[in-house]
Design a protein around this motif. Sequence first.
Motif, PDB file in Angstrom:
ATOM      1  N   SER A  64      12.238  -7.790  12.659  1.00  0.00           N
ATOM      2  CA  SER A  64      10.954  -7.135  12.377  1.00  0.00           C
ATOM      3  C   SER A  64      10.711  -6.960  10.882  1.00  0.00           C
ATOM      4  O   SER A  64       9.881  -6.138  10.484  1.00  0.00           O
ATOM      5  N   MET A  65      11.413  -7.725  10.036  1.00  0.00           N
ATOM      6  CA  MET A  65      11.279  -7.551   8.595  1.00  0.00           C
ATOM      7  C   MET A  65       9.903  -8.014   8.101  1.00  0.00           C
ATOM      8  O   MET A  65       9.297  -7.361   7.242  1.00  0.00           O
ATOM      9  N   GLU A  66       9.385  -9.128   8.600  1.00  0.00           N
ATOM     10  CA  GLU A  66       8.101  -9.647   8.119  1.00  0.00           C
ATOM     11  C   GLU A  66       6.965  -8.669   8.415  1.00  0.00           C
ATOM     12  O   GLU A  66       6.115  -8.401   7.552  1.00  0.00           O
ATOM     13  N   LYS A  67       6.955  -8.141   9.615  1.00  0.00           N
ATOM     14  CA  LYS A  67       5.920  -7.165   9.972  1.00  0.00           C
ATOM     15  C   LYS A  67       6.032  -5.909   9.119  1.00  0.00           C
ATOM     16  O   LYS A  67       5.020  -5.349   8.671  1.00  0.00           O
ATOM     17  N   HIS A  68       7.271  -5.471   8.874  1.00  0.00           N
ATOM     18  CA  HIS A  68       7.466  -4.272   8.059  1.00  0.00           C
ATOM     19  C   HIS A  68       7.046  -4.526   6.605  1.00  0.00           C
ATOM     20  O   HIS A  68       6.450  -3.644   5.977  1.00  0.00           O
ATOM     21  N   LYS A  69       7.329  -5.700   6.076  1.00  0.00           N
ATOM     22  CA  LYS A  69       6.958  -5.995   4.690  1.00  0.00           C
ATOM     23  C   LYS A  69       5.441  -5.986   4.522  1.00  0.00           C
ATOM     24  O   LYS A  69       4.928  -5.470   3.515  1.00  0.00           O
ATOM     25  N   ALA A  70       4.715  -6.546   5.475  1.00  0.00           N
ATOM     26  CA  ALA A  70       3.251  -6.541   5.383  1.00  0.00           C
ATOM     27  C   ALA A  70       2.704  -5.115   5.403  1.00  0.00           C
ATOM     28  O   ALA A  70       1.840  -4.751   4.600  1.00  0.00           O
ATOM     29  N   SER A  71       3.230  -4.291   6.306  1.00  0.00           N
ATOM     30  CA  SER A  71       2.755  -2.907   6.394  1.00  0.00           C
ATOM     31  C   SER A  71       3.166  -2.101   5.173  1.00  0.00           C
ATOM     32  O   SER A  71       2.382  -1.307   4.638  1.00  0.00           O
ATOM     33  N   CYS A  72       4.410  -2.295   4.702  1.00  0.00           N
ATOM     34  CA  CYS A  72       4.900  -1.525   3.554  1.00  0.00           C
ATOM     35  C   CYS A  72       4.153  -1.922   2.281  1.00  0.00           C
ATOM     36  O   CYS A  72       3.885  -1.076   1.420  1.00  0.00           O
ATOM     37  N   ARG A  73       3.824  -3.200   2.134  1.00  0.00           N
ATOM     38  CA  ARG A  73       3.070  -3.639   0.951  1.00  0.00           C
ATOM     39  C   ARG A  73       1.692  -2.993   0.922  1.00  0.00           C
ATOM     40  O   ARG A  73       1.231  -2.516  -0.124  1.00  0.00           O
ATOM     41  N   LYS A  76       2.040   0.645  -0.056  1.00  0.00           N
ATOM     42  CA  LYS A  76       2.264   0.812  -1.483  1.00  0.00           C
ATOM     43  C   LYS A  76       0.972   0.592  -2.283  1.00  0.00           C
ATOM     44  O   LYS A  76       0.798   1.180  -3.356  1.00  0.00           O
ATOM     45  N   MET A  77       0.073  -0.219  -1.767  1.00  0.00           N
ATOM     46  CA  MET A  77      -1.207  -0.455  -2.435  1.00  0.00           C
ATOM     47  C   MET A  77      -2.209   0.663  -2.195  1.00  0.00           C
ATOM     48  O   MET A  77      -3.296   0.652  -2.788  1.00  0.00           O
ATOM     49  N   GLY A  78      -1.888   1.621  -1.334  1.00  0.00           N
ATOM     50  CA  GLY A  78      -2.758   2.769  -1.111  1.00  0.00           C
ATOM     51  C   GLY A  78      -3.589   2.720   0.146  1.00  0.00           C
ATOM     52  O   GLY A  78      -4.478   3.561   0.326  1.00  0.00           O
ATOM     53  N   TYR A  79      -3.331   1.767   1.048  1.00  0.00           N
ATOM     54  CA  TYR A  79      -4.099   1.679   2.291  1.00  0.00           C
ATOM     55  C   TYR A  79      -3.485   2.628   3.327  1.00  0.00           C
ATOM     56  O   TYR A  79      -2.267   2.634   3.532  1.00  0.00           O
ATOM     57  N   SER A  80      -4.336   3.404   3.958  1.00  0.00           N
ATOM     58  CA  SER A  80      -3.877   4.359   4.962  1.00  0.00           C
ATOM     59  C   SER A  80      -3.589   3.640   6.283  1.00  0.00           C
ATOM     60  O   SER A  80      -3.898   2.459   6.461  1.00  0.00           O
ATOM     61  N   ALA A  81      -3.002   4.396   7.220  1.00  0.00           N
ATOM     62  CA  ALA A  81      -2.689   3.815   8.523  1.00  0.00           C
ATOM     63  C   ALA A  81      -3.970   3.452   9.283  1.00  0.00           C
ATOM     64  O   ALA A  81      -4.007   2.456  10.016  1.00  0.00           O
ATOM     65  N   GLU A  82      -5.047   4.256   9.107  1.00  0.00           N
ATOM     66  CA  GLU A  82      -6.302   3.935   9.791  1.00  0.00           C
ATOM     67  C   GLU A  82      -6.900   2.643   9.254  1.00  0.00           C
ATOM     68  O   GLU A  82      -7.411   1.803  10.015  1.00  0.00           O
ATOM     69  N   GLU A  83      -6.833   2.449   7.932  1.00  0.00           N
ATOM     70  CA  GLU A  83      -7.349   1.212   7.355  1.00  0.00           C
ATOM     71  C   GLU A  83      -6.526   0.004   7.803  1.00  0.00           C
ATOM     72  O   GLU A  83      -7.078  -1.074   8.053  1.00  0.00           O
ATOM     73  N   GLN A  84      -5.210   0.170   7.889  1.00  0.00           N
ATOM     74  CA  GLN A  84      -4.369  -0.933   8.350  1.00  0.00           C
ATOM     75  C   GLN A  84      -4.656  -1.280   9.808  1.00  0.00           C
ATOM     76  O   GLN A  84      -4.593  -2.452  10.201  1.00  0.00           O
ATOM     77  N   ALA A  85      -4.962  -0.266  10.608  1.00  0.00           N
ATOM     78  CA  ALA A  85      -5.257  -0.536  12.018  1.00  0.00           C
ATOM     79  C   ALA A  85      -6.559  -1.330  12.172  1.00  0.00           C
ATOM     80  O   ALA A  85      -6.723  -2.105  13.123  1.00  0.00           O
TER      81      ALA A  85
END
Length: 334
Positions: A64-73, A76-85
């Motif tokens: 699950s490293m690739e999925k975690h890297k996309a979310s963690c990046r 770090k850029m300031g996107y909230s969980a709602e914006e990522q969803a």
Amino acid sequence: MSDSLETKTLQDRLDRLQELTEFTENCKKQLNDIFESLGWSPDYKQEAVEQCPYDPDHIVPVRSMEKHKASCRLRKMGYSAEEQAEMNDPSVCYENTSVRSFIMDKSTQHQVILQARSAAPLMRMEGVFWQGQYSGQPVDVPQNHKRTLCDLTVADRLALYDHVVGVLGQQRDAASTSNEDLYVDLVSKLQKDDKQNEPKTHLELMAEMRDYKRRRQSYRAKNVHITKKSYTEVIREVINVHSDELARQWREEENEEESTRSEHSSHRRRLDERRSASSESHHSHSRGHRSRERSQDRESKKKRKKRERDSRSPSDHHHDRKKKKKKRKEEKEK
């Protein structure tokens, strides 16, 4: 003596080994009980993990490293969980299609903006973006529409749009030229080569001249109103633009002053009319009050005389009539 000592030490070692064996068996039993109560298996193999490149405190399984890297990046850029969803990966829609896509990174975005800024004029001009309207510092590539409007100016977005359209257009032209080689008609090509050896007619020469003129016109610079002018002419146009702007502001200020003066004069006129109307109403009120007072005085005098007449006796009336007759006779005699 020595044999007895050896047997004693051997017996002690056997006793100690027995104790250790019982202790280990007891520990194993306790561990098995714990595993059974938790539902775990003692044969569990630990999964391989890796360290997150964006946050060293994150230890994540490899699967699950690739999925975690996309979310963690994005985090770090300031996107909230709602914006990522709300974000969706559009690459799935273009897997089995001929639609071309372009991936923009931070360095390419900054280089495109710098090139557009260097080609823009130094001072403000009408209808053209100048250098002050471009971003000077590199920013991360926006991942949604809101970040695009907040992080990039209008000039930046137009420069990036032109760059992407140009790159995709070059790819389309390259693909079309590569496909055209497969459909070359060799017979017509040979016939054309044979005809080129013959002298050209007047109509063919006119058609070539017409195509040549059209080609020159199509390849002419789009910004000829800037490139074909001298520095003095450009500065003169800039001065004229600023002068027109100052004149427009001056006219607006004059119009505002005239409107304020007209408002003051109209307000003063309304006040004067109100004062005159109030004075007239006051005078009319005072006149009406005085006339009412006079009428009330006359009525009170009449009432007083009537009361005096009513209060007299009939003899007094008779005496008064005699006095009046006597007085009239005296006046006649005189």
